[in-house]
Write an enzyme that holds these catalytic residues in place. Structure first.
Site, PDB file in Angstrom:
ATOM      1  N   GLU A 174       8.060   6.136   2.511  1.00  0.00           N
ATOM      2  CA  GLU A 174       6.600   6.258   2.532  1.00  0.00           C
ATOM      3  C   GLU A 174       6.020   5.768   3.853  1.00  0.00           C
ATOM      4  O   GLU A 174       5.076   4.982   3.896  1.00  0.00           O
ATOM      5  CB  GLU A 174       5.994   5.519   1.333  1.00  0.00           C
ATOM      6  CG  GLU A 174       6.516   6.065   0.011  1.00  0.00           C
ATOM      7  CD  GLU A 174       5.860   5.491  -1.226  1.00  0.00           C
ATOM      8  OE1 GLU A 174       5.390   4.343  -1.184  1.00  0.00           O
ATOM      9  OE2 GLU A 174       5.834   6.211  -2.232  1.00  0.00           O
TER      10      GLU A 174
ATOM     11  N   ASP B  27       9.421   6.868 -10.130  1.00  0.00           N
ATOM     12  CA  ASP B  27       8.534   5.764  -9.759  1.00  0.00           C
ATOM     13  C   ASP B  27       7.823   5.149 -10.952  1.00  0.00           C
ATOM     14  O   ASP B  27       6.660   5.471 -11.195  1.00  0.00           O
ATOM     15  CB  ASP B  27       7.501   6.284  -8.748  1.00  0.00           C
ATOM     16  CG  ASP B  27       6.850   5.166  -7.958  1.00  0.00           C
ATOM     17  OD1 ASP B  27       7.292   4.018  -8.086  1.00  0.00           O
ATOM     18  OD2 ASP B  27       5.905   5.451  -7.200  1.00  0.00           O
TER      19      ASP B  27
ATOM     20  N   GLU C  36       0.882   0.340 -12.860  1.00  0.00           N
ATOM     21  CA  GLU C  36       0.328   1.375 -11.986  1.00  0.00           C
ATOM     22  C   GLU C  36       0.186   2.727 -12.685  1.00  0.00           C
ATOM     23  O   GLU C  36      -0.832   3.400 -12.539  1.00  0.00           O
ATOM     24  CB  GLU C  36       1.238   1.507 -10.758  1.00  0.00           C
ATOM     25  CG  GLU C  36       0.907   2.674  -9.863  1.00  0.00           C
ATOM     26  CD  GLU C  36       1.866   2.788  -8.675  1.00  0.00           C
ATOM     27  OE1 GLU C  36       2.725   1.906  -8.489  1.00  0.00           O
ATOM     28  OE2 GLU C  36       1.731   3.768  -7.930  1.00  0.00           O
TER      29      GLU C  36
HETATM   30  C1  GCU Z   1       4.919   3.553  -5.461  1.00  0.00           C
HETATM   31  C2  GCU Z   1       3.550   3.032  -5.278  1.00  0.00           C
HETATM   32  C3  GCU Z   1       3.317   2.590  -3.868  1.00  0.00           C
HETATM   33  C4  GCU Z   1       4.406   1.602  -3.470  1.00  0.00           C
HETATM   34  C5  GCU Z   1       5.756   2.230  -3.684  1.00  0.00           C
HETATM   35  C6  GCU Z   1       6.909   1.299  -3.445  1.00  0.00           C
HETATM   36  O1  GCU Z   1       5.067   4.758  -4.779  1.00  0.00           O
HETATM   37  O2  GCU Z   1       2.621   4.021  -5.632  1.00  0.00           O
HETATM   38  O3  GCU Z   1       2.064   1.993  -3.807  1.00  0.00           O
HETATM   39  O4  GCU Z   1       4.243   1.227  -2.154  1.00  0.00           O
HETATM   40  O5  GCU Z   1       5.861   2.648  -5.008  1.00  0.00           O
HETATM   41  O6  GCU Z   1       7.528   0.898  -4.420  1.00  0.00           O
HETATM   42  O7  GCU Z   1       7.229   0.977  -2.315  1.00  0.00           O
END
Ligand code: GCU
Length: 727
Positions: free
Chosen positions: A302, A376, A404
Site C-alpha cells: 500500500e 483483509d 474496521e
Molecule cells: C488495511 C487497512 C489499512 C491498513 C492495512 C494494513 O488495508 O484498510 O488502513 O493500513 O490494512 O494492514 O497495513
C-alpha cells in the site's frame, strides 16, 4: 426522623453507588455480594511480599486494591497468618524458597497458585520464577475471586502457550488513528516525557491482567519520525511506565528511514552503509531502552517503501534489520500483507506467492506477521494459506481488534469467536490436526519462538474502546494469546462477570448473544463467503457496486464478480486457482461441491439459480441470510432490553443505543446489497421477504465523507520528513 436526616437520606438515594462508564474495564473491583464476601474474606486476609521490585510492588498493590474493593474491607500488607496471600519468587523471597515449589516448568512468565500451610497457617501462595510471573498469577487469583471460582484448595500452574503477545497500535504521531474508532490516540507524544498520563498505567494494568507483553506504539504505515532520537527519548519514558507490567515497547519502522533520517542515498538492504545505519540506529535505541522489543515493518505494501524497490526479497529486507537487532535480543515482525497493483494475480494469492519461496530465508529473530486471512480482516475469511506453508519460518498471527470491516464502533460483534475460528482452522500441513494454533505456538514445526498480534482498538474514549462490548475483544485477544485453547464462551463468561455482574440471569443470556453476534454480522454484511463489499476508503457501510477505484483490487466488484450468470470469485483451478495454495484436502474441499456454504462465494462463482444444500436457490439463500442477520440483531436488542435490571444506566444505555444503530445499519447493508445484486440475478424476492424500499441509485448516493478511521494521507505526518532536527 429529623428533617435533616430525611434530606440526607434522600440525597443518598439520589447518588448512585458509583457511576459506571467503562473506564475501569474488567478491573472494577466493586464490592461483591455479601455471601461472596463472606466466602472469600478468610482467603485474603493480608498480602505477604518479600522483596521490592517494581513488578512485585505492582502485584502487591493490585491485590490490595482488588481485595479491598471486592471484599469491602481494607486488606493490606502483613505477616504470615491464616488467609494470607504470599507472593514472590524463590530468588527474592525466603518464604517462597522454603516451600520448595515445583516451578521448574513454569518458564519466565508462568505462575503457580497453591493453597498450602506456612508456619502453621493456611495460606495461598502465588509463586513464579520472575516477578512478572508473580504479577500474572496475582491477576489470575483476582480473576478467580471476581468470577466466584474456588480460591481454596488451589493448585493452578499456568504457562503462556504463546511467547510474544502483542498489540499493534496503528496510532499516528499527530494523534489520529488509522482504523481507530475510540477517539484519538492515548499517546500524547507532545507532552511525553514531561507529563505521563495516568492512563498509560491503567492500560498497562489491563494489558498485564490478560498477559499482553508487548505493544508497538505507532501505525504500521509508519512515520519515520518515530525513529528519531526525539521520539525514542519519549518512547523510553513510556517504556519506563510499562516495564513493571512486563510490557516491552516496539516501533513500526519505515523501511526508507536510512534515507529520510540517515540522509543516505539508498535504503537497499544489500548496501553496507544501510546495514551500518540500522545497526547504529538500533544500538542507539537500546542505549535508551535496554529491553526494547524490536520493529514491526510494513514493506512494499500500500505504497510503503520496501526491499523490492531495490530488487531485493522480503527476506533480504527483513534480515538487514534483524541483524541489527539480534545482538540485543530484538525481534522483527515483518508483515506478509503485500499485494501489488502491478500484479494481475488474484490478490488473495499474492502474499503466499511472494513469501512461500522465501521459507527458511528469514533470520531466527524474524516473524512473518500474517493476517488471519489472505485479504483483509473481513467478517469471515478462510485462514491465510501461508499458515502451514512456511515450516522453516516463524509465523505470527495478526488479527484486528478495531472492527474496521465489521461495523466499527457501534456494531456489537464479539471477536473471540472469529479469532477462535482461525486458531482452530486445520491447515492439514502435516496431516489432520495441523491447526493454526499449532503453527503459531511453534509446536507443529518445533519452533522455539511464537507470537500473536492484535491490531489495537484502544483510544482516548472514556471507555477505552469506543463501545462497552469492544472491551471484550481486547480482553479476549489477550486471553487467547495466552491460551488459544480457551473457548470463546468461557472468555465471554469471565469478561461479563468481571465487567458487569456475575448474576446468572445476566450472564446466561448475554453469553449466547455475544457468541451469536459474529455470525450475525456475516449474515447481514457478507453472507456465504462474500467479502470486501464495504464502501470506499473508510469501509463504513455497503458499497458492492464500487468499480471506479484506481487499483482493481480495491473495488468491491473485484471480489463479488456479480454477473448475469451468478456471483462469487472463482478461485478453483478453473479460475484463479487460489485453492491450490492450501493443503490438498483443503484445496479439494474448496474447489468441489462439498464446500461449506460459509466459504462458497469466496472460492466459487455460483449460478444464481444454483441449488444450495438447503434446497434454496443461491439467490433465495442470499436473501434469507441477509434477513436472518437483521432478525438476529432484533433478538440481540430484545435480550439487551431484558438485561436492563442488571446493568448500570450509562453502560446499558450506550449499548442499547448502539444496538439500535446496528439494526438500522444491518437493514441498510441488506437493502443496498440486494438492490445491487438483483440487477444481475433478475430473480424475484423469495416469498415472505420484502424488496428493498429504494432503488439502487438511492443506496449508491449515500455518502459519508467523514466516517472515522481514515486519517488524511496527504496531511503532513505522511510526507517524507526533513532531517531529524535532534541529530
Ligand atoms: C488495511 C487497512 C489499512 C491498513 C492495512 C494494513 O488495508 O484498510 O488502513 O493500513 O490494512 O494492514 O497495513
Amino acid at each position: 426522623m429529623s428533617r435533616f436526616l430525611a434530606a440526607a437520606f434522600l440525597l443518598l438515594l439520589a447518588i448512585p453507588a458509583r457511576a459506571e462508564d467503562g473506564y475501569d474495564l474488567w478491573l472494577r473491583y466493586r464490592p461483591m455480594e455479601a455471601a461472596a464476601q463472606a466466602r472469600y474474606r478468610p482467603l485474603a486476609t493480608a498480602i505477604v511480599s518479600q522483596g521490592n521490585s517494581p513488578s512485585l510492588n505492582v502485584a502487591k498493590s493490585e491485590l490490595i486494591q482488588g481485595f479491598s474493593g471486592l471484599l469491602g474491607k481494607p486488606v493490606g500488607a502483613g505477616g504470615v497468618m491464616d488467609g494470607a496471600v504470599v507472593i514472590g519468587t524463590p530468588a527474592g523471597s525466603p518464604l517462597i524458597a522454603g516451600l520448595q515449589l515445583p516451578l521448574g516448568k513454569l518458564g519466565r512468565e508462568g505462575y503457580l497458585i497453591r493453597s498450602t500451610v506456612l508456619s502453621g497457617h493456611a495460606v495461598t501462595v502465588i509463586a513464579a520464577n520472575s516477578d512478572i510471573g508473580v504479577l500474572y498469577g496475582s491477576f489470575a487469583f483476582l480473576r478467580q475471586i471476581q468470577t466466584r471460582q474456588p480460591a481454596d484448595h488451589l493448585d493452578l500452574a499456568n504457562v503462556p502457550r504463546i511467547k510474544l503477545r502483542l498489540l499493534n497500535h496503528w496510532d499516528n504521531l499527530d494523534g489520529t488513528i488509522e482504523r481507530g474508532y475510540a477517539g484519538h490516540s492515548i499517546f500524547d507524544w507532545q507532552k511525553i516525557p514531561d507529563y505521563m498520563d495516568p492512563r498509560y498505567t491503567v492500560m498497562a494494568r489491563a494489558n498485564a491482567s490478560v498477559g499482553i507483553n508487548g505493544i508497538s506504539v505507532n501505525n504500521v504505515s509508519a512515520d519515520v519520525w518515530m525513529l528519531s532520537s526525539m521520539y525514542i527519548d519519549k518512547l523510553a519514558a513510556l517504556a519506563d511506565v510499562l516495564r513493571p507490567y512486563g510490557i516491552r515497547v516496539y516501533v513500526a519502522a519505515r523501511f526508507s528511514a536510512p534515507i529520510e533520517l540517515g540522509k543516505l542515498k539508498t535504503a537497499d538492504p544489500a548496501d553496507p552503509t544501510v546495514a551500518a545505519w540500522w545497526k547504529k540506529e538500533v544500538d542507539g535505541i537500546y542505549r535508551r531502552i535496554p529491553d526494547f522489543g524490536g520493529f514491526v515493518v510494513k514493506a512494499n505494501s500500500e505504497g510503503q517503501p520496501g526491499p523490492r524497490d531495490y530488487d531485493r526479497t522480503q527476506a533480504e529486507g527483513a534480515n538487514v534489520i534483524a541483524d541489527a537487532l539480534a545482538p540485543h535480543g530484538g525481534i522483527v515482525f515483518w508483515r506478509a500483507f503485500v499485494y501489488s497493483e502491478k500484479d494481475p494475480t488474484d490478490r488473495a494469492k499474492q502474499a503466499y506467492n511472494e513469501f512461500k519461496p522465501l521459507d527458511g530465508k528469514f533470520r531466527d529473530n524474524v516473524f512473518v506477521q500474517t493476517k488471519n486471512g489472505a485479504i483483509d480482516f473481513q467478517p469471515r475469511e478462510p485462514a491465510h494459506p501461508l499458515f502451514g506453508a512456511m515450516p522453516k519460518t516463524n509465523l505470527a498471527l495478526e488479527v484486528q481488534l478495531s472492527k474496521e470491516y465489521l461495523g466499527q464502533t457501534t456494531h456489537l460483534v464479539y471477536l473471540p469467536v472469529l479469532f477462535k475460528e482461525v486458531l482452530d482452522w486445520d491447515t492439514f500441513a502435516k496431516g489432520k490436526g495441523s491447526t493454526v494454533t499449532k503453527v503459531i505456538d511453534g509446536s507443529l514445526e518445533g519452533h522455539d519462538q511464537s507470537a500473536m498480534v492484535g491490531v489495537s482498538n484502544i483510544g482516548e474514549d472514556r471507555n477505552w474502546t469506543g463501545a462497552q462490548f469492544s472491551q471484550a475483544d481486547w480482553y479476549g485477544f489477550g486471553r487467547l494469546a495466552w491460551n488459544p485453547d480457551l473457548s470463546a464462551d468461557a472468555i465471554a463468561r469471565e469478561w461479563l462477570g468481571m465487567t458487569f455482574t456475575i448474576h446468572p440471569a445476566f450472564v446466561n443470556q448475554t453469553v449466547p448473544m455475544m457468541i451469536a453476534s459474529r455470525e450475525v454480522v456475516v449474515d447481514y454484511m457478507t453472507p456465504l463467503g462474500l467479502h470486501h463489499q464495504m464502501a470506499t476508503g473508510h469501509h463504513f457501510g455497503p458499497g458492492p457496486w464500487v468499480s471506479d477505484l484506481a487499483r482493481p483490487e480495491w473495488n468491491p466488484v473485484y471480489y463479488n464478480r456479480a454477473d448475469a450468470k451468478g456471483l462469487g470469485f472463482d478461485r478453483t483451478p478453473s479460475g484463479s486457482d487460489a485453492t491450490s495454495q492450501y493443503a490438498p484436502p483443503v484445496a479439494k474441499l474448496f474447489s468441489g461441491a462439498d464446500i461449506p456454504d460459509r466459504y462458497l462465494l469466496w472460492f466459487q462463482h455460483v449460478a444464481w439459480d444454483h441449488k444450495m444444500k438447503s434446497g434454496h436457490t443461491l439467490w433465495d439463500e442470499l436473501v434469507v441470510h441477509y434477513d436472518a442477520g437483521i432478525a438476529a440483531v432484533g433478538e440481540m436488542r430484545k435480550t439487551w432490553a431484558a438485561m436492563k435490571p442488571y446493568v448500570d444506566g450509562e453502560r446499558w444505555s450506550q449499548t442499547a443505543a448502539f444496538l439500535a444503530i446496528q439494526q438500522k445499519e444491518a437493514q441498510w447493508w441488506r437493502d443496498a446489497s440486494i438492490a445491487y445484486f438483483e440487477t444481475f440475478s433478475h430473480m424475484p424476492m423469495p416469498a415472505g421477504h420484502a424488496s428493498p424500499p429504494h432503488d439502487l441509485a438511492y443506496y449508491e448516493a449515500i455518502y459519508f465523507p467523514y466516517a472515522p478511521g481514515r486519517p488524511d494521507y496527504t496531511a503532513a505526518p505522511f510526507r517524507n520528513k526533513p532531517k531529524d532536527p535532534s541529530e
